[in-house]
Every structure is written in C-alpha cells, then in structure tokens.
Design an enzyme around this catalytic site. Sequence first.
Site, PDB file in Angstrom:
ATOM      1  N   ILE A   1       0.910  -1.162   0.000  1.00 42.61           N
ATOM      2  CA  ILE A   1       0.000   0.000   0.000  1.00 42.61           C
ATOM      3  C   ILE A   1       0.940   1.200   0.000  1.00 42.61           C
ATOM      4  CG2 ILE A   1      -1.822   1.250   1.223  1.00 42.61           C
ATOM      5  CD1 ILE A   1      -2.733  -1.501   0.196  1.00 42.61           C
ATOM      6  N   PRO A   2       1.133   1.838  -1.161  1.00 42.19           N
ATOM      7  CA  PRO A   2       2.269   2.735  -1.375  1.00 42.19           C
ATOM      8  C   PRO A   2       2.184   4.109  -0.698  1.00 42.19           C
ATOM      9  CG  PRO A   2       0.881   2.713  -3.303  1.00 42.19           C
ATOM     10  CD  PRO A   2       0.303   1.697  -2.343  1.00 42.19           C
ATOM     11  N   CYS A   3       2.283   4.104   0.615  1.00 41.80           N
ATOM     12  CA  CYS A   3       2.266   5.368   1.347  1.00 41.80           C
ATOM     13  C   CYS A   3       3.510   6.206   1.049  1.00 41.80           C
ATOM     14  CB  CYS A   3       2.100   5.127   2.847  1.00 41.80           C
ATOM     15  SG  CYS A   3       3.288   3.984   3.551  1.00 41.80           S
ATOM     16  N   HIS A   4       4.545   5.584   0.485  1.00 42.88           N
ATOM     17  CA  HIS A   4       5.742   6.344   0.119  1.00 42.88           C
ATOM     18  C   HIS A   4       5.461   7.315  -1.035  1.00 42.88           C
ATOM     19  CE1 HIS A   4       5.851   2.799  -2.550  1.00 42.88           C
ATOM     20  NE2 HIS A   4       6.479   3.578  -3.413  1.00 42.88           N
TER      21      HIS A   4
END
Length: 179
Positions: free
Chosen positions: A140-143
Amino acid sequence: MDQKQYLSVFSMDTPVGPLTLASYDRRLCHIDFGTLDETRTKLAEWAKSAGLPADLRENETDLADAAAQIRSYFSGERKGFDLNLLMKGTAFQKKVWMALAHIPYGETRTYKDIAADIGNPQAVRAVGGANNKNPLPIVIPCHRVIGTNGSLVGYGGGLGKKSQMLLLEKQEEKETVTE
C-alpha cells in the site's frame, strides 16, 4: 479450515534494507522495516492491538508469494501487487489506504489530494495519521504521498527509504517511456 493461532513471519533483504513480513491465515497483514529480531516486540504489540495472535512463527512458505512480489517490485519487474491482504484498522484508515493503493506507480499525491479523493477535503491531518498507521508499506504505497510543497515528509521507514523507492519508480518509468 481452522485459522492459525499465530502469525507467520519472514525476514528478507531488499535494496532499502531488511523487511519483516507477517501474515495471518495466508493473508499478508503487516510489513516492518528491519529484521525479525529488530521488529519482534513491535510486531507482537501491533498484532495484539489488531486482535491477532501475538505468537510469531517463522514460516517462509506462507509468505513466499509476498516475498517474490516484493523482490519483483524492487527489481523493476512489478509495478503493483496481487496479494491476499488482511487490513486491520478503522473504517477511515481503510478508506485512506484504499486511496493510497490507487496512486499509480511512479506518481505522487499530496495528503490534500488524498483527503479530496476520499471525499473529506478538510481531513488532511487525519489522512496523515492514517498514512502513518499503514501496516503494509510498499504494498500500500504510502511512500507516494508527499507534502503540498512537494517535499518528502514523514515515512515510517525513514525519508531515505522513501526517497529510494520514489527514485526507483521514476527511473523505471523513464526507462519504460524511452524503450
């Protein structure tokens, strides 16, 4: 089939350092930056708070698919993930995490963008809080979430790791466009 009364865990090396993956009943539920020895206590505490067993058992087999997909991501072969996930959080957090999951590879969004995407433009700070609680960084690409002024802000793994992943994605996107 009875659910297991433990979390399967597996540590792996990546270009951003070691990661510890955890699954419950073959559903990926948590990723921590660091080795199992470094993350064991924190992971067990998270599991308890999420209503999952805090008994951690090393089991590479249960996490083989997740580890393979993460390796493919870091090698530039994979731009998204196809995994069975178990997302433990509030309804609001899950809504934010689903919005994060829709940020395209190689692109970024601001906290303000995410707040608007979930239909709550005033919830910028709450979006930041939910982003911070994301149990599945990378998948889950919170970056891919940045500050309104374009700066890199907040990342559980550290801003260096966030920067590395964004650079990897930008590099891969440029190579794809020029081929």
